[in-house]
Design a protein around this motif. Sequence first.
Motif, PDB file in Angstrom:
ATOM      1  N   ALA A 199       0.821  -1.224   0.000  1.00 13.25           N
ATOM      2  CA  ALA A 199       0.000   0.000   0.000  1.00 13.25           C
ATOM      3  C   ALA A 199       0.854   1.272   0.000  1.00 13.25           C
ATOM      4  O   ALA A 199       0.324   2.377   0.133  1.00 13.25           O
ATOM      5  CB  ALA A 199      -0.931   0.001   1.216  1.00 13.25           C
ATOM      6  N   LYS A 200       2.163   1.124  -0.173  1.00 17.60           N
ATOM      7  CA  LYS A 200       3.055   2.293  -0.139  1.00 17.60           C
ATOM      8  C   LYS A 200       2.641   3.307  -1.205  1.00 17.60           C
ATOM      9  O   LYS A 200       2.540   2.982  -2.385  1.00 17.60           O
ATOM     10  CB  LYS A 200       4.498   1.854  -0.400  1.00 17.60           C
ATOM     11  CG  LYS A 200       5.495   3.009  -0.388  1.00 17.60           C
ATOM     12  CD  LYS A 200       6.918   2.526  -0.643  1.00 17.60           C
ATOM     13  CE  LYS A 200       7.900   3.694  -0.655  1.00 17.60           C
ATOM     14  NZ  LYS A 200       9.287   3.239  -0.872  1.00 17.60           N
ATOM     15  N   PRO A 201       2.372   4.556  -0.804  1.00 14.68           N
ATOM     16  CA  PRO A 201       1.968   5.579  -1.775  1.00 14.68           C
ATOM     17  C   PRO A 201       3.137   5.968  -2.682  1.00 14.68           C
ATOM     18  O   PRO A 201       4.292   5.981  -2.250  1.00 14.68           O
ATOM     19  CB  PRO A 201       1.564   6.775  -0.896  1.00 14.68           C
ATOM     20  CG  PRO A 201       1.535   6.276   0.507  1.00 14.68           C
ATOM     21  CD  PRO A 201       2.422   5.084   0.569  1.00 14.68           C
ATOM     22  N   ALA A 202       2.819   6.278  -3.917  1.00 15.93           N
ATOM     23  CA  ALA A 202       3.863   6.707  -4.875  1.00 15.93           C
ATOM     24  C   ALA A 202       4.558   7.972  -4.379  1.00 15.93           C
ATOM     25  O   ALA A 202       5.732   8.208  -4.680  1.00 15.93           O
ATOM     26  CB  ALA A 202       3.236   6.941  -6.246  1.00 15.93           C
ATOM     27  N   ALA A 203       3.842   8.792  -3.608  1.00 15.29           N
ATOM     28  CA  ALA A 203       4.394  10.062  -3.135  1.00 15.29           C
ATOM     29  C   ALA A 203       5.333   9.898  -1.936  1.00 15.29           C
ATOM     30  O   ALA A 203       5.997  10.853  -1.525  1.00 15.29           O
ATOM     31  CB  ALA A 203       3.260  11.018  -2.763  1.00 15.29           C
ATOM     32  N   ALA A 204       5.407   8.700  -1.364  1.00 18.20           N
ATOM     33  CA  ALA A 204       6.269   8.483  -0.192  1.00 18.20           C
ATOM     34  C   ALA A 204       7.736   8.513  -0.607  1.00 18.20           C
ATOM     35  O   ALA A 204       8.129   7.858  -1.566  1.00 18.20           O
ATOM     36  CB  ALA A 204       5.937   7.147   0.460  1.00 18.20           C
ATOM     37  N   LYS A 205       8.518   9.275   0.116  1.00 20.18           N
ATOM     38  CA  LYS A 205       9.943   9.419  -0.192  1.00 20.18           C
ATOM     39  C   LYS A 205      10.785   8.909   0.982  1.00 20.18           C
ATOM     40  O   LYS A 205      10.373   8.997   2.128  1.00 20.18           O
ATOM     41  CB  LYS A 205      10.291  10.892  -0.460  1.00 20.18           C
ATOM     42  CG  LYS A 205       9.536  11.506  -1.647  1.00 20.18           C
ATOM     43  CD  LYS A 205      10.044  10.966  -2.985  1.00 20.18           C
ATOM     44  CE  LYS A 205       9.396  11.667  -4.160  1.00 20.18           C
ATOM     45  NZ  LYS A 205       8.067  11.162  -4.506  1.00 20.18           N
ATOM     46  N   GLY A 206      11.983   8.417   0.675  1.00 16.39           N
ATOM     47  CA  GLY A 206      12.880   7.966   1.737  1.00 16.39           C
ATOM     48  C   GLY A 206      12.444   6.636   2.329  1.00 16.39           C
ATOM     49  O   GLY A 206      11.707   5.877   1.712  1.00 16.39           O
ATOM     50  N   GLN A 207      12.899   6.374   3.543  1.00 14.60           N
ATOM     51  CA  GLN A 207      12.597   5.095   4.199  1.00 14.60           C
ATOM     52  C   GLN A 207      11.110   5.015   4.514  1.00 14.60           C
ATOM     53  O   GLN A 207      10.559   5.882   5.181  1.00 14.60           O
ATOM     54  CB  GLN A 207      13.428   4.953   5.478  1.00 14.60           C
ATOM     55  CG  GLN A 207      13.299   3.581   6.127  1.00 14.60           C
ATOM     56  CD  GLN A 207      14.178   3.435   7.367  1.00 14.60           C
ATOM     57  OE1 GLN A 207      15.101   4.211   7.570  1.00 14.60           O
ATOM     58  NE2 GLN A 207      13.877   2.456   8.184  1.00 14.60           N
ATOM     59  N   TYR A 208      10.480   3.955   4.043  1.00 12.01           N
ATOM     60  CA  TYR A 208       9.015   3.819   4.199  1.00 12.01           C
ATOM     61  C   TYR A 208       8.653   3.350   5.606  1.00 12.01           C
ATOM     62  O   TYR A 208       7.889   3.995   6.310  1.00 12.01           O
ATOM     63  CB  TYR A 208       8.496   2.850   3.144  1.00 12.01           C
ATOM     64  CG  TYR A 208       7.002   2.608   3.172  1.00 12.01           C
ATOM     65  CD1 TYR A 208       6.100   3.666   3.195  1.00 12.01           C
ATOM     66  CD2 TYR A 208       6.497   1.312   3.145  1.00 12.01           C
ATOM     67  CE1 TYR A 208       4.728   3.449   3.208  1.00 12.01           C
ATOM     68  CE2 TYR A 208       5.128   1.078   3.141  1.00 12.01           C
ATOM     69  CZ  TYR A 208       4.250   2.146   3.180  1.00 12.01           C
ATOM     70  OH  TYR A 208       2.896   1.920   3.194  1.00 12.01           O
ATOM     71  N   ILE A 209       9.212   2.214   6.033  1.00  6.17           N
ATOM     72  CA  ILE A 209       8.934   1.732   7.393  1.00  6.17           C
ATOM     73  C   ILE A 209      10.029   2.266   8.317  1.00  6.17           C
ATOM     74  O   ILE A 209      11.184   1.863   8.238  1.00  6.17           O
ATOM     75  CB  ILE A 209       8.871   0.192   7.443  1.00  6.17           C
ATOM     76  CG1 ILE A 209       7.659  -0.289   6.639  1.00  6.17           C
ATOM     77  CG2 ILE A 209       8.794  -0.295   8.894  1.00  6.17           C
ATOM     78  CD1 ILE A 209       7.398  -1.774   6.704  1.00  6.17           C
ATOM     79  N   ARG A 210       9.644   3.217   9.158  1.00  8.42           N
ATOM     80  CA  ARG A 210      10.600   3.872  10.057  1.00  8.42           C
ATOM     81  C   ARG A 210      10.857   3.025  11.314  1.00  8.42           C
ATOM     82  O   ARG A 210      11.970   2.958  11.809  1.00  8.42           O
ATOM     83  CB  ARG A 210      10.084   5.255  10.467  1.00  8.42           C
ATOM     84  CG  ARG A 210       9.959   6.236   9.296  1.00  8.42           C
ATOM     85  CD  ARG A 210      11.325   6.753   8.867  1.00  8.42           C
ATOM     86  NE  ARG A 210      11.261   7.591   7.693  1.00  8.42           N
ATOM     87  CZ  ARG A 210      10.997   8.906   7.709  1.00  8.42           C
ATOM     88  NH1 ARG A 210      10.740   9.529   8.854  1.00  8.42           N
ATOM     89  NH2 ARG A 210      10.985   9.587   6.578  1.00  8.42           N
ATOM     90  N   SER A 211       9.795   2.443  11.844  1.00  2.00           N
ATOM     91  CA  SER A 211       9.960   1.578  13.015  1.00  2.00           C
ATOM     92  C   SER A 211       8.783   0.625  13.106  1.00  2.00           C
ATOM     93  O   SER A 211       7.708   0.892  12.559  1.00  2.00           O
ATOM     94  CB  SER A 211      10.067   2.398  14.309  1.00  2.00           C
ATOM     95  OG  SER A 211       8.838   3.028  14.597  1.00  2.00           O
ATOM     96  N   CYS A 212       9.013  -0.484  13.783  1.00  2.00           N
ATOM     97  CA  CYS A 212       7.972  -1.504  13.936  1.00  2.00           C
ATOM     98  C   CYS A 212       8.126  -2.096  15.333  1.00  2.00           C
ATOM     99  O   CYS A 212       9.207  -2.568  15.694  1.00  2.00           O
ATOM    100  CB  CYS A 212       8.152  -2.579  12.859  1.00  2.00           C
ATOM    101  SG  CYS A 212       6.877  -3.836  12.858  1.00  2.00           S
ATOM    102  N   VAL A 213       7.059  -2.028  16.119  1.00  2.00           N
ATOM    103  CA  VAL A 213       7.110  -2.488  17.510  1.00  2.00           C
ATOM    104  C   VAL A 213       5.920  -3.406  17.779  1.00  2.00           C
ATOM    105  O   VAL A 213       4.804  -3.133  17.337  1.00  2.00           O
ATOM    106  CB  VAL A 213       7.067  -1.288  18.489  1.00  2.00           C
ATOM    107  CG1 VAL A 213       7.020  -1.772  19.939  1.00  2.00           C
ATOM    108  CG2 VAL A 213       8.270  -0.377  18.277  1.00  2.00           C
ATOM    109  N   THR A 214       6.163  -4.496  18.503  1.00  2.00           N
ATOM    110  CA  THR A 214       5.061  -5.357  18.919  1.00  2.00           C
ATOM    111  C   THR A 214       5.005  -5.383  20.443  1.00  2.00           C
ATOM    112  O   THR A 214       6.027  -5.207  21.116  1.00  2.00           O
ATOM    113  CB  THR A 214       5.204  -6.785  18.362  1.00  2.00           C
ATOM    114  OG1 THR A 214       4.053  -7.556  18.751  1.00  2.00           O
ATOM    115  CG2 THR A 214       6.462  -7.482  18.850  1.00  2.00           C
ATOM    116  N   ALA A 215       3.814  -5.584  20.967  1.00  2.00           N
ATOM    117  CA  ALA A 215       3.630  -5.648  22.424  1.00  2.00           C
ATOM    118  C   ALA A 215       2.329  -6.364  22.727  1.00  2.00           C
ATOM    119  O   ALA A 215       1.397  -6.342  21.923  1.00  2.00           O
ATOM    120  CB  ALA A 215       3.603  -4.244  23.031  1.00  2.00           C
ATOM    121  N   SER A 216       2.280  -7.000  23.887  1.00  2.00           N
ATOM    122  CA  SER A 216       1.004  -7.543  24.352  1.00  2.00           C
ATOM    123  C   SER A 216       0.289  -6.454  25.149  1.00  2.00           C
ATOM    124  O   SER A 216       0.870  -5.412  25.453  1.00  2.00           O
ATOM    125  CB  SER A 216       1.236  -8.789  25.215  1.00  2.00           C
ATOM    126  OG  SER A 216       1.971  -8.447  26.374  1.00  2.00           O
TER     127      SER A 216
END
Length: 230
Positions: A199-216
């Motif tokens: 789903a990454k938009p064409a207008a997105a520039k640079g690093q797309y996923i900046r951070s990803c965190v999981t938690a209960s």
Amino acid sequence: MFRGKNYKESAKLVDRSVQYDPAEAFGIVINASKAKFDETVELHVKLGVDSRHADQQVRGAIVLPNGTGKTRKVLVFCKEERQQEALAAGADYVGAQDMVDRITKENFFDYDVVVATPDMMGMVGRLGKILGPKGLMPTPKAGTVTPNLTQAINEIKAGKIEYRLDKTNIIHCPIGKVSFGVDKLMENYTALITAIIKAKPAAAKGQYIRSCVTASTMGPGVKINAQKQL
């Protein structure tokens, strides 16, 4: 912020400076779960986009392979001749103007997802200021404005979730329960992160996923190296 003894014990299992491989991260989340109930496992993904711009929106819906572990209540807006069909498919509440009145006059919110047929959106649209802030407004993009009620209800009951950016450009989604174990959580994670990447938009520039965190629900956050998926 006050942290309980269980949280502090769980936090010792996490090295906050490390981005873990996804499977290892879910193993830590499971081991860190100390609550007396089956905690929900959530994923929080910060994206390198600006949600204030229409061409940088990220939004969609997918059916998680293993569901969310929670049966979601569905409210359906449709005309009277289709209400029996919606109930037969598993809708918890069905109605038209009567449901609009119940929501506006009685503050009725005992449901998790709202589905509407396209011919009802003129009526449902008036609830935008009430349902919108709660993330309950039906939209074609999420598959919740549709003429195919049976399919929509079945997918929601099977574990369909909607993902979308909040104002801080983060997507928050449940991806299962602690009791699922690592393998099932991995399958759900892979399905969701793949959908977000697609789903990454064409207008997105640079690093797309900046951070990803999981938690209960009650546990500490564990950073995931989502680049493994790219």
